[in-house]
Design a protein around this motif. Sequence first.
Motif, PDB file in Angstrom:
ATOM      1  N   LEU A  67       8.133   1.956 -38.351  1.00 53.65           N
ATOM      2  CA  LEU A  67       9.275   1.055 -38.179  1.00 53.65           C
ATOM      3  C   LEU A  67      10.498   1.598 -38.916  1.00 53.65           C
ATOM      4  CD1 LEU A  67      10.581  -1.626 -37.275  1.00 53.65           C
ATOM      5  CD2 LEU A  67       9.665  -2.641 -39.375  1.00 53.65           C
ATOM      6  N   LEU A  68      10.322   2.001 -40.177  1.00 56.15           N
ATOM      7  CA  LEU A  68      11.445   2.554 -40.941  1.00 56.15           C
ATOM      8  C   LEU A  68      12.024   3.796 -40.266  1.00 56.15           C
ATOM      9  CD1 LEU A  68      10.333   2.312 -44.682  1.00 56.15           C
ATOM     10  CD2 LEU A  68      12.080   0.962 -43.511  1.00 56.15           C
ATOM     11  N   LYS A  69      11.140   4.672 -39.784  1.00 56.57           N
ATOM     12  CA  LYS A  69      11.611   5.890 -39.111  1.00 56.57           C
ATOM     13  C   LYS A  69      12.413   5.550 -37.861  1.00 56.57           C
ATOM     14  CE  LYS A  69       9.406   9.777 -39.284  1.00 56.57           C
ATOM     15  NZ  LYS A  69       8.444  10.873 -39.148  1.00 56.57           N
ATOM     16  N   SER A  70      11.963   4.546 -37.116  1.00 54.28           N
ATOM     17  CA  SER A  70      12.677   4.182 -35.891  1.00 54.28           C
ATOM     18  C   SER A  70      14.044   3.568 -36.195  1.00 54.28           C
ATOM     19  CB  SER A  70      11.837   3.225 -35.041  1.00 54.28           C
ATOM     20  OG  SER A  70      11.776   1.935 -35.620  1.00 54.28           O
ATOM     21  N   ILE A  71      14.146   2.846 -37.280  1.00 54.14           N
ATOM     22  CA  ILE A  71      15.418   2.217 -37.653  1.00 54.14           C
ATOM     23  C   ILE A  71      16.369   3.238 -38.278  1.00 54.14           C
ATOM     24  CG2 ILE A  71      16.475   0.585 -39.293  1.00 54.14           C
ATOM     25  CD1 ILE A  71      14.031  -1.253 -38.746  1.00 54.14           C
TER      26      ILE A  71
END
Length: 144
Positions: free
Chosen positions: A31-35
């Motif tokens: 999730l962090l990588k996608s954001i």
Amino acid sequence: MTYTIVLFVSRRPNITTDQFRDFWENSHIPLLKSIAGKAFPLSHTRHYVARVNSKAGDRAGVKTASTKIAASAAPVVLVGNANEVDWDGYAELVFRDELHFQQFFALVNEPDAAERIQMDEEQFSDPDKFKIVVLGDTVSTGAD
């Protein structure tokens, strides 16, 4: 010069240490990588506290790590009080520089992103125990 922060993360009391690790690794990090996209840290290294049931203390010769003395989920503490280890993992996030960190911080704090991150964190971590620390100088000593 790189810019580094450290996060101390505690699991929710109703999940196991394995569930905590699985969620952090397989839900939260993606999730962090996608954001964050290109603003994701140069590295995001997670370290997990060794528990008595892992036998890490026994292998190290720490008698207090014996399951006869400590609960199986207790942290393996070589010196100090195990009750004071109130976190289950810590992460070291390294950025190119302070600007890189500011870009990441801005992205993860945009209202929609912050809400998604918070909802995800609530699945595995205890927000009341969450800590973030900015590191200063780093000094390293190696073997001669």
